[in-house]
Design an enzyme around this catalytic site. Sequence first.
Site, mmCIF file in Angstrom:
data_model
loop_
_atom_site.group_PDB
_atom_site.id
_atom_site.type_symbol
_atom_site.label_atom_id
_atom_site.label_comp_id
_atom_site.label_asym_id
_atom_site.label_seq_id
_atom_site.Cartn_x
_atom_site.Cartn_y
_atom_site.Cartn_z
ATOM 1 N N ILE A 50 0.835 -1.209 0.000
ATOM 2 C CA ILE A 50 0.000 0.000 0.000
ATOM 3 C C ILE A 50 0.866 1.255 0.000
ATOM 4 C CG2 ILE A 50 -1.738 1.320 1.282
ATOM 5 C CD1 ILE A 50 -2.702 -1.390 2.445
ATOM 6 N N CYS A 51 1.946 1.234 0.756
ATOM 7 C CA CYS A 51 2.784 2.420 0.946
ATOM 8 C C CYS A 51 3.252 3.062 -0.357
ATOM 9 C CB CYS A 51 3.976 2.092 1.838
ATOM 10 S SG CYS A 51 3.505 1.474 3.463
ATOM 11 N N PRO A 52 3.772 2.298 -1.330
ATOM 12 C CA PRO A 52 4.243 2.984 -2.539
ATOM 13 C C PRO A 52 3.122 3.641 -3.336
ATOM 14 C CG PRO A 52 4.375 0.608 -2.840
ATOM 15 C CD PRO A 52 4.044 0.854 -1.394
ATOM 16 N N GLU A 54 0.616 5.281 -2.025
ATOM 17 C CA GLU A 54 0.411 6.577 -1.375
ATOM 18 C C GLU A 54 1.571 7.526 -1.678
ATOM 19 O OE1 GLU A 54 -1.858 5.896 2.715
ATOM 20 O OE2 GLU A 54 0.111 4.956 2.675
ATOM 21 N N ILE A 55 2.788 7.033 -1.540
ATOM 22 C CA ILE A 55 3.976 7.863 -1.742
ATOM 23 C C ILE A 55 4.008 8.379 -3.177
ATOM 24 C CG2 ILE A 55 6.504 7.871 -1.726
ATOM 25 C CD1 ILE A 55 6.248 5.603 0.456
#
Length: 184
Positions: A50-52, A54-55
């Site tokens: 999920i993190c990439p 958002e980033i």
Amino acid sequence: MLTVGDKLPAFNVKSVVSLEKGKEFKDITQDSFKGKWQILFFWPKDFTFICPTEIAEFGKHDKDFKDRDAQILGVSTDSEFVHHAWRTHHADLKHLPFPMLADIKRELSASLGVLHKEEGVALRATFIVDPEGIIRHVSVNDLSVGRNVKEVLRTLDAFQTDELCPCNWQKGEETLTSKLQKAG
């Protein structure tokens, strides 16, 4: 957890600001972007799923934030070397236009109160901080759900009007303050 009206705490962390040899790392403090709005967003771990998303989405909207005199600061508890490796090996992160802060000692995450109680990593927290260093907005998601970057931008727009903004207000629309002035 620190909340609306609280002062952004002092911090000094290493960050990844570039992939250019010799210019990769920089120390960032709470005063590095003094006089600007700051958008601090936290993610749990590098090299995840999920993190990439958002980033990369924050990266796509960096110009929109800069147009509003706001600096994006991405933060996780991974080291600056892990951030650098991730940026090097993830196509969507190679050209990020904002610093990736390495809160490896967890001091910033802990002082803001966004550490997951069992996992010890940062929750998906977003802070909008005004140019005087006062927190104006906080939102926190559990580890499994990403945030909406356009909503962060919309919220910043509303704060920057310095007026009363109704639900779902969008930049360019009439505020409640202007409606009240017309009615009065």
